[in-house]
Structure formats: C-alpha cells, structure tokens
Design an enzyme around this catalytic site. Structure first.
Site, short mmCIF file in Angstrom:
data_model
loop_
_atom_site.label_atom_id
_atom_site.label_comp_id
_atom_site.label_asym_id
_atom_site.label_seq_id
_atom_site.Cartn_x
_atom_site.Cartn_y
_atom_site.Cartn_z
N HIS A 170 2.34 3.59 -8.86
CA HIS A 170 1.55 1.74 -9.15
C HIS A 170 2.80 1.47 -10.04
CE1 HIS A 170 -1.84 2.06 -7.26
NE2 HIS A 170 -2.13 3.28 -8.09
N ASP A 179 0.26 -1.12 0.11
CA ASP A 179 0.34 0.24 -0.03
C ASP A 179 0.96 0.85 0.03
OD1 ASP A 179 -2.39 1.45 0.07
OD2 ASP A 179 -2.01 1.52 2.11
N LEU A 239 11.04 -20.27 -3.14
CA LEU A 239 9.48 -20.11 -2.42
C LEU A 239 7.86 -20.22 -3.34
CD1 LEU A 239 8.64 -17.19 -0.72
CD2 LEU A 239 9.72 -15.87 -3.41
C1 IPE Z 1 -5.27 -2.33 0.04
O1 IPE Z 1 -5.31 -1.14 -0.42
C2 IPE Z 1 -5.46 -2.67 -1.45
C3 IPE Z 1 -4.48 -3.17 -1.94
C4 IPE Z 1 -2.97 -2.70 -1.64
C5 IPE Z 1 -4.21 -4.40 -2.96
P1 IPE Z 1 -6.15 0.20 -0.45
O2 IPE Z 1 -5.61 1.40 0.04
O3 IPE Z 1 -7.13 -0.35 -0.98
O4 IPE Z 1 -6.87 0.07 1.10
P2 IPE Z 1 -7.60 1.13 1.94
O5 IPE Z 1 -8.78 1.31 1.34
O6 IPE Z 1 -6.49 2.04 2.44
O7 IPE Z 1 -8.31 0.30 3.51
C1 IPE Z 2 -1.73 -0.03 -3.11
O1 IPE Z 2 -1.44 1.51 -3.16
C2 IPE Z 2 -1.72 -0.53 -4.79
C3 IPE Z 2 -3.83 -0.86 -4.83
C4 IPE Z 2 -4.65 -0.31 -3.67
C5 IPE Z 2 -3.87 -1.30 -6.18
P1 IPE Z 2 -2.59 2.52 -3.65
O2 IPE Z 2 -2.73 2.86 -4.75
O3 IPE Z 2 -3.74 2.47 -2.77
O4 IPE Z 2 -2.12 3.79 -2.70
P2 IPE Z 2 -2.25 4.26 -1.96
O5 IPE Z 2 -2.86 4.11 -0.54
O6 IPE Z 2 -3.14 5.46 -2.98
O7 IPE Z 2 -1.10 6.09 -1.35
MG MG Z 3 -4.11 2.89 -0.15
#
Ligand code: IPE
Ligand code: IPE
Ligand code: MG
Length: 243
Positions: free
Chosen positions: A40, A23, A134
């Site tokens: 990303h 995240d 792994l």
């Molecule tokens: C969780 O992150 C999902 C992934 C990292 C793939 P999100 O960014 O979607 O989660 P919330 O919305 O902060 O809970």
């Molecule tokens: C995690 O990063 C990737 C996915 C959830 C797909 P985010 O896209 O949630 O990044 P933030 O949390 O908005 O910074």
């Molecule tokens: Mg996120």
C-alpha cells in the site's frame, strides 16, 4: 503516438478523462516477501508519480480508485493502515502538489471516514479549488452503486419537495447528482493486477468507457505502461452505438 485525427471517430485523440483502478498492492508486496502494508505504501508513492505525469501530458481528468465501499470488509489493521496512508497523503499533498495546478476532489461515502479525515479532505479541496489544471478525483470509500443510490435519493427528494415531477428525471438529471457531476465520463479505464472487472468503480459513468487490463501490479505500473495504454486507446474506434 498518434495525434492526428483519422477518419474513424475519436481515433488518435487523447483521453480527456482516465480512470485507474489501483489494484495489486498486496500481491506486489507478498511476491517480495513483504507485508501487504508495504504494498500500500509503494502504491501510494506510485499514485503520486502517475498524477504528476498525467498533469504533464495534459490529461484533464483523472479518477483513481483508492478504497472501495467493499474494502471496509478487510481486516481492521489493513483498513487502518490504508486510512493512515491517506491521512499522510492529505498532509503531504500541499507540498507534493505545489505548482502543479491540480484540483483535488474526494469522491465517495465521506460519512464513513473519521471526522479528522473529513476535515483534512474539505481543507485540501478548498485549497485546490481555484486551480485550473488536472482534476484529480480520488475515489475513497467509493462504490458505484452507492453513488447511484445517492443520486436517486437526491432526485426523489426534489420530487417529494415538489420541485420537479418524477417525469423530469432523465439521464442528465441523474448525471448532475453523481459525485463527478459536471465532468465528462471516463473515456478510458485502466486496471492493472490481472483482474478483469470493475469492482464497483464508476458504474454509471463507465457505460461507454474503453478498458485496458494488464497483469502488472499497481506499484510497478510506470509512465511507460500508461503511455502504452494510451497508445492503444488511440487506436480504438469508439462508436457509441452509432455507425
Ligand atoms: C478494487 O480492488 C478497489 C481498489 C483498487 C481500491 P479490490 O482488490 O478491492 O477488488 P476485488 O476484490 O479484486 O474485486
Ligand atoms: C489495491 O490493492 C488497494 C486497495 C484495494 C485498497 P489490493 O490491496 O487489492 O492488492 P491485491 O489485489 O490484494 O494484490
Ligand atoms: Mg485487489
């Protein structure tokens, strides 16, 4: 790092199964004045580095959260971009994973993905299925509750077909119908980005997982951070409700 086994249960052991919630990609990019898509892309590069490192230090199972069932609610352009990166990864992984002995499994609601992605996933899983190193579970279109519903349906189907009695359904049977069937539960779940929640990750499997949270955004999470986290894990006293 502590490798010797101390008197406290599990102290000093390496986690067999690590879960990582990847995240913070969007915030990492925004802080640099970049579009979320750049975050990303950077996150995907970091994912490759961390997978390689986990293989090198002998982690047996790694589950990474790449895209949740709830992430489908993001703007279509962002969803498309993440799926595009996944598609590229699936193509590149043959070269990327060459000689690394990694077994790749994609866990989640595959039916939500395009047929092209589903085909590429099936091909990569087949290609790596004989490997012995792994085990890399990539949670894609994954939701922990959805996974439990899926397992419940499978058990209900067996009961409806008369193959089992409802009373035969126990934790072991449910475990054998979740996506990570046959694998140990995650010992250690890592979430960078500052959020302190599971966000529907490994809901069933995480009953007794240890957690590690950090404010570092995923693209900036390095091997050094992973080692620090593991060192902390090794000091934990896991009791599993016993004494
Ligand atoms: C969780 O992150 C999902 C992934 C990292 C793939 P999100 O960014 O979607 O989660 P919330 O919305 O902060 O809970
Ligand atoms: C995690 O990063 C990737 C996915 C959830 C797909 P985010 O896209 O949630 O990044 P933030 O949390 O908005 O910074
Ligand atoms: Mg996120």
């Amino acid at each position: 790092m502590i490798f010797s086994k101390k008197n406290k249960k599990h102290e000093g052991e390496m986690p067999k199964h690590i879960g990582i919630i990847m995240d913070g990609n969007g915030r990492w990019a925004r802080r640099r004045g970049l579009p979320r898509s750049a975050g990303h892309a950077a996150g995907a590069e970091n994912f490759k580095r961390i997978v390689t490192f986990c293989g090198e230090i002998g982690i047996a199972y790694l589950t990474v959260y790449a895209f949740s069932t709830e992430n489908w609610n993001r703007p279509q352009a962002e969803v498309d971009e993440i799926m595009r990166l996944m598609d590229i990864y699936l193509d590149d992984s043959y070269k990327e994973l060459e000689g690394k002995n990694v077994v790749v499994k994609i866990i989640g609601e595959r039916g939500m993905l395009t047929q092209k992605l589903q085909d590429k996933i099936a091909a990569l899983e087949k290609h790596t299925s004989k490997n012995t190193g792994l085990v890399l579970n990539i949670a894609l279109s994954y939701g922990g509750r959805q996974e439990i519903v899926h397992a419940a349906k499978e058990c209900a189907r067996l009961a409806a077909e008369g193959k089992i009695s409802p009373d035969d359904i126990d934790e072991e049977m449910v475990s054998s119908h979740i996506y990570t069937a046959g694998q140990p539960d995650p010992d250690f779940i890592i979430r960078p980005s500052g959020e302190k929640r599971l966000s529907n990750f490994l809901t069933w499997q995480s009953a007794y997982s240890e957690f590690w949270f950090s404010d570092i955004m995923w693209p900036a999470f390095t091997k050094k951070h992973l080692m620090e986290a593991i060192e902390e894990y090794q000091k934990r006293n896991r009791r599993f409700g016993a004494l």
